[in-house]
Design an enzyme around this catalytic site. Sequence first.
Site, mmCIF file in Angstrom:
data_model
loop_
_atom_site.group_PDB
_atom_site.id
_atom_site.type_symbol
_atom_site.label_atom_id
_atom_site.label_comp_id
_atom_site.label_asym_id
_atom_site.label_seq_id
_atom_site.Cartn_x
_atom_site.Cartn_y
_atom_site.Cartn_z
ATOM 1 N N GLY A 4 0.848 -1.192 0.000
ATOM 2 C CA GLY A 4 0.000 0.000 0.000
ATOM 3 C C GLY A 4 0.878 1.235 0.000
ATOM 4 O O GLY A 4 2.077 1.164 0.322
ATOM 5 N N GLN A 22 2.705 9.967 1.960
ATOM 6 C CA GLN A 22 4.055 9.438 2.072
ATOM 7 C C GLN A 22 4.978 9.945 0.966
ATOM 8 O O GLN A 22 6.208 9.850 1.108
ATOM 9 C CB GLN A 22 4.018 7.912 2.028
ATOM 10 N N CYS A 37 5.922 -0.152 7.778
ATOM 11 C CA CYS A 37 5.570 1.047 7.008
ATOM 12 C C CYS A 37 6.755 1.460 6.143
ATOM 13 O O CYS A 37 7.902 1.460 6.619
ATOM 14 C CB CYS A 37 5.213 2.186 7.969
ATOM 15 N N LEU A 38 6.501 1.803 4.903
ATOM 16 C CA LEU A 38 7.589 2.210 3.998
ATOM 17 C C LEU A 38 8.250 3.500 4.472
ATOM 18 O O LEU A 38 9.364 3.820 4.070
ATOM 19 C CB LEU A 38 7.043 2.375 2.576
ATOM 20 N N HIS A 41 -4.466 1.382 7.739
ATOM 21 C CA HIS A 41 -3.105 1.937 7.870
ATOM 22 C C HIS A 41 -2.913 3.110 6.910
ATOM 23 O O HIS A 41 -2.399 4.165 7.284
ATOM 24 C CB HIS A 41 -2.088 0.822 7.565
ATOM 25 N N GLU A 42 -3.383 2.931 5.660
ATOM 26 C CA GLU A 42 -3.214 4.000 4.668
ATOM 27 C C GLU A 42 -4.115 5.194 4.975
ATOM 28 O O GLU A 42 -3.716 6.345 4.788
ATOM 29 C CB GLU A 42 -3.508 3.473 3.254
ATOM 30 N N HIS A 51 -2.567 7.416 7.353
ATOM 31 C CA HIS A 51 -1.574 8.315 6.738
ATOM 32 C C HIS A 51 -2.239 9.595 6.244
ATOM 33 O O HIS A 51 -1.699 10.691 6.401
ATOM 34 C CB HIS A 51 -0.880 7.629 5.550
HETATM 35 O O1 K2U Z 1 1.879 2.569 4.240
HETATM 36 C C1 K2U Z 1 2.850 1.884 3.921
HETATM 37 O O2 K2U Z 1 3.998 2.211 4.249
HETATM 38 C C2 K2U Z 1 2.634 0.601 3.191
HETATM 39 C C3 K2U Z 1 2.662 -0.567 4.119
HETATM 40 C C4 K2U Z 1 1.260 -1.110 4.131
HETATM 41 C C5 K2U Z 1 0.965 -2.037 5.257
HETATM 42 C C6 K2U Z 1 1.234 -1.692 6.568
HETATM 43 C C7 K2U Z 1 0.897 -2.555 7.596
HETATM 44 C C8 K2U Z 1 0.296 -3.758 7.324
HETATM 45 C C9 K2U Z 1 0.037 -4.092 6.020
HETATM 46 C C10 K2U Z 1 0.358 -3.236 4.999
HETATM 47 C C11 K2U Z 1 3.801 -1.425 3.582
HETATM 48 O O3 K2U Z 1 3.331 -2.262 2.596
HETATM 49 S S1 K2U Z 1 4.658 -2.205 4.848
HETATM 50 C C12 K2U Z 1 5.488 -3.478 4.158
HETATM 51 C C13 K2U Z 1 4.633 -4.705 4.089
HETATM 52 C C14 K2U Z 1 4.722 -5.500 3.000
HETATM 53 C C15 K2U Z 1 3.947 -6.646 2.928
HETATM 54 C C16 K2U Z 1 3.070 -6.974 3.937
HETATM 55 C C17 K2U Z 1 2.975 -6.171 5.033
HETATM 56 C C18 K2U Z 1 3.764 -5.014 5.121
HETATM 57 ZN ZN ZN Z 2 2.709 3.311 6.199
#
Ligand code: K2U
Ligand code: ZN
Length: 175
Positions: free
Chosen positions: A46, A51, A92-93, A134-135, A138
Amino acid sequence: MSLLPILRYPDPRLHKIAKSVSVFDARLKQLVADMTDTMYDAPGVGLAASQVDVHERIIVIDTSETRSDLKVFVNPELVWTSEERIVYDEGCLSVPGIYDGVERPARVKARAFDADGVVFEVEADGLLAVCIQHEMDHLMGKVFVDYLSPLKRNRIKAKMLKEERELNRERSRTG
Ligand code: K2U
Ligand code: ZN
């Protein structure tokens, strides 16, 4: 293929509140395309516009195993959340290398517009439900570490600032 730089916690711009999108035009479509490229390249499941320092209510998500089920949410809203809650080990990225448990509603129903301005609804559970919430956090200027204890959050902040200093030193050394 355009990759956008992802803000790193504790950049204060991550805490700006995004504004609703009012015009569904070519600019929006280009931004969605660039966000999508950036998400897949990261890689993540996501990415919120906040971000990449664009403070508009836009999210891209793809939680599929095959990375072939892109969902674009413009002006998303949660219309229902379950009483049942789950704890998921979130990352989180914008906070690379940090993972910790966050409790959220297990199932949600979200309503949003796609990039063409067509409204849709999605019912989600599991990783998709967590990612949508989560998104959407943000877009409200909230990062998942805000749910952790002040002690944990301060330790993460210190670690990220140290890494940022080391990254900047490396950048100035290599030019
Ligand atoms: O918002 C972001 O930084 C994207 C996150 C989304 C996410 C956060 C928490 C739980 C699930 C998704 C990134 O994708 S975090 C990296 C990641 C990759 C695969 C699965 C879970 C988290
Ligand atoms: Zn995030």
